[in-house]
Design an enzyme around this catalytic site. Structure first.
Site, PDB file in Angstrom:
ATOM      1  N   GLU A 154       0.884  -1.169   0.000  1.00 11.20           N
ATOM      2  CA  GLU A 154       0.000   0.000   0.000  1.00 11.20           C
ATOM      3  C   GLU A 154       0.917   1.213   0.000  1.00 11.20           C
ATOM      4  OE1 GLU A 154      -1.196   3.111   0.390  1.00 11.20           O
ATOM      5  OE2 GLU A 154      -1.611   2.826   2.524  1.00 11.20           O
ATOM      6  N   GLU A 163       3.033   8.678  -4.934  1.00 12.98           N
ATOM      7  CA  GLU A 163       3.987   8.373  -3.871  1.00 12.98           C
ATOM      8  C   GLU A 163       4.976   7.297  -4.312  1.00 12.98           C
ATOM      9  OE1 GLU A 163       2.026   7.857  -0.137  1.00 12.98           O
ATOM     10  OE2 GLU A 163       0.972   9.754  -0.370  1.00 12.98           O
TER      11      GLU A 163
HETATM   12  C1  LIG Z   1       1.464   4.222   3.445  1.00 12.15           C
HETATM   13  S1  LIG Z   1       2.580   3.351   4.421  1.00 12.15           S
HETATM   14  C2  LIG Z   1       1.690   1.854   4.599  1.00 12.15           C
HETATM   15  C3  LIG Z   1       2.147   1.103   5.800  1.00 12.15           C
HETATM   16  C4  LIG Z   1       1.326  -0.132   6.106  1.00 12.15           C
HETATM   17  N1  LIG Z   1       1.450  -1.124   5.059  1.00 12.15           N
HETATM   18  C5  LIG Z   1      -0.119   0.249   6.334  1.00 12.15           C
HETATM   19  O1  LIG Z   1      -0.961  -0.083   5.516  1.00 12.15           O
HETATM   20  O2  LIG Z   1      -0.396   0.894   7.351  1.00 12.15           O
HETATM   21  C6  LIG Z   1       3.848   2.929   3.267  1.00 12.15           C
HETATM   22  C7  LIG Z   1       5.006   2.244   3.930  1.00 12.15           C
HETATM   23  O3  LIG Z   1       5.910   1.870   2.911  1.00 12.15           O
HETATM   24  C8  LIG Z   1       7.223   2.155   3.358  1.00 12.15           C
HETATM   25  N2  LIG Z   1       8.032   2.321   2.144  1.00 12.15           N
HETATM   26  C9  LIG Z   1       7.922   3.287   1.202  1.00 12.15           C
HETATM   27  N3  LIG Z   1       8.824   3.115   0.215  1.00 12.15           N
HETATM   28  C10 LIG Z   1       9.529   1.996   0.547  1.00 12.15           C
HETATM   29  C11 LIG Z   1      10.605   1.294  -0.076  1.00 12.15           C
HETATM   30  N4  LIG Z   1      11.141   1.728  -1.235  1.00 12.15           N
HETATM   31  N5  LIG Z   1      11.082   0.180   0.522  1.00 12.15           N
HETATM   32  C12 LIG Z   1      10.536  -0.263   1.691  1.00 12.15           C
HETATM   33  N6  LIG Z   1       9.526   0.367   2.336  1.00 12.15           N
HETATM   34  C13 LIG Z   1       9.019   1.482   1.769  1.00 12.15           C
HETATM   35  C14 LIG Z   1       7.088   3.414   4.193  1.00 12.15           C
HETATM   36  O4  LIG Z   1       8.151   3.571   5.109  1.00 12.15           O
HETATM   37  C15 LIG Z   1       5.763   3.132   4.895  1.00 12.15           C
HETATM   38  O5  LIG Z   1       5.973   2.420   6.083  1.00 12.15           O
END
Ligand SMILES: C[S@@+](CC[C@H](N)C(=O)[O-])C[C@H]1O[C@@H](n2cnc3c(N)ncnc32)[C@H](O)[C@@H]1O
Length: 357
Positions: A154, A163
């Site tokens: 997500e 994003e």
């Molecule tokens: C919108 S949050 C969603 C978190 C969780 N899955 C939820 O639904 O509550 C997106 C997550 O993806 C992580 N994230 C973003 N880009 C990433 C990347 N390139 N590699 C690993 N994690 C990433 C962010 O740190 C964040 O924790």
């Protein structure tokens, strides 16, 4: 729904509650500063969504059932990788889906935010056990020990792809099996022309005298709860992304020209952006007003302002051009009007706003 900050190199979601001050105050300041990594309070707000995680659980359960036929249930273990796992709500949804579908799974939770990884490690020790492996890494860089049947993520913004979900998932699919499934499997942005003197004046006031370009604030889309807004025409489909995307090379640039007919004679101040997503097999989430997922609280719309408000006549044509531009370091949007008048392209070359890769 995420950050409108110029020069933001790691955009994250913003929400009313994130700032803890109620939406009136948020409306007064649409150009919010950004945190590199989400903090616990922000995750906590997302995790309260009563719709999102149940929809994911249903989508994962359906994918598991489709992947493992009843007669093979005791022989097959499905590998599910949750990429961008945050503090674990999608890991939880995955484990529940395995339980309800009666399928065996092995789970990897990949997360780049060290704070969230700590929570994942604690939950793995206290709640989930050995069946879940926590990986502290950027999903684009991780070398996985095996390939996934199902990739769950997500990474969506208010405009769907704003994003870097496309770029992150393009990287993560290197550890997805050739016939593997991505949840979500697609997302689409939508745009509609809007009249909102209030939003326009809020953007006008967000001046930063240190910026090289004096009208920089009009190059920046803002995530806002659009209460004082009139939609001049119904939203139209803008950009779509499908996952996995095995094309070579993958091209995440997009361009579209959209035409609308004004319902009323009115002053137009910009465009409202929305998205919807197909998680799996018609299990969808949407913030597009005509298909909104009732009760979902995770995203607000995005606002693309016009520098100068434009008067449109009832029945008159509005023509907007929108670009999603990418280079090796960043992604950004540019937009302009060609009807009822032609305007200069806003945010050319990402001069005021971009999302760093
Ligand atoms: C919108 S949050 C969603 C978190 C969780 N899955 C939820 O639904 O509550 C997106 C997550 O993806 C992580 N994230 C973003 N880009 C990433 C990347 N390139 N590699 C690993 N994690 C990433 C962010 O740190 C964040 O924790």
């Amino acid at each position: 729904m995420r950050d409108p900050r110029p020069h933001a190199d790691k955009p994250e979601r913003t929400s009313l509650e994130t700032y803890g001050k109620g939406f009136e105050e948020y409306l007064q300041s649409p150009l919010q500063p950004l945190k590199d990594n989400l903090d616990s309070a922000t995750y906590e707000v997302f995790e309260k969504d009563p719709v999102k995680y149940i929809s994911y659980e249903n989508a994962i359960a359906k994918a598991l059932v489709d992947r493992i036929p009843e007669e093979s249930v005791s022989d097959v273990t499905c590998v599910v990788m949750v990429v961008g796992a945050g503090r674990g709500p999608l890991v939880e949804a995955t484990l529940k889906a395995a339980q309800t579908s009666g399928r065996n799974i092995r789970v990897y939770a990949v997360e780049k935010n060290p704070g969230a990884v700590n929570t994942l490690l604690n939950r793995q020790r206290d709640e989930w056990g050995e069946n879940v492996t926590i990986v502290s890494s950027d999903m684009r860089l991780w070398t996985a020990p095996e390939k996934a049947d199902i990739l769950v993520s997500e990474l969506l913004g208010s405009f769907g792809d704003n994003e870097l979900s496309p770029e992150c998932l393009d990287g993560a699919q290197s550890f997805l099996k050739g016939d593997g499934v991505s949840i979500p499997c697609s997302y689409t942005s939508h745009l509609s022309p809007v009249s909102s003197a209030k939003l326009h004046s809020l953007v006008s006031c967000a001046i930063d005298k240190e910026k090289a370009y004096p009208l920089h604030q009009f190059d920046i889309p803002s995530v806002v709860y659009m209460r004082n807004m009139y939609e001049i025409a119904q939203p139209k489909v803008c950009f779509t992304f499908l996952h996995p995307n095995w094309s070579v090379p993958v091209d995440n640039r997009r361009y579209i020209c959209l035409r609308f007919t004004a319902k009323e004679s009115i002053t137009m101040h910009g465009f409202a952006g929305y998205f919807d997503t197909n998680l799996y097999d018609h299990i969808k989430l949407s913030i597009e007003p005509t298909t909104y997922s009732d009760g979902m609280i995770s995203w607000f719309p995005i606002f693309f302002p016009l520098v100068t408000p434009v008067y449109v006549k009832q029945g008159g044509e509005i023509e907007v051009h929108m670009w999603r531009v990418c280079n090796s370091k960043k992604v950004w949007y540019e937009w302009c009007l060609t009807k009822p008048i032609t305007t200069a392209i806003q945010n050319p070359n990402g001069r005021s706003y971009w999302i760093g890769l």
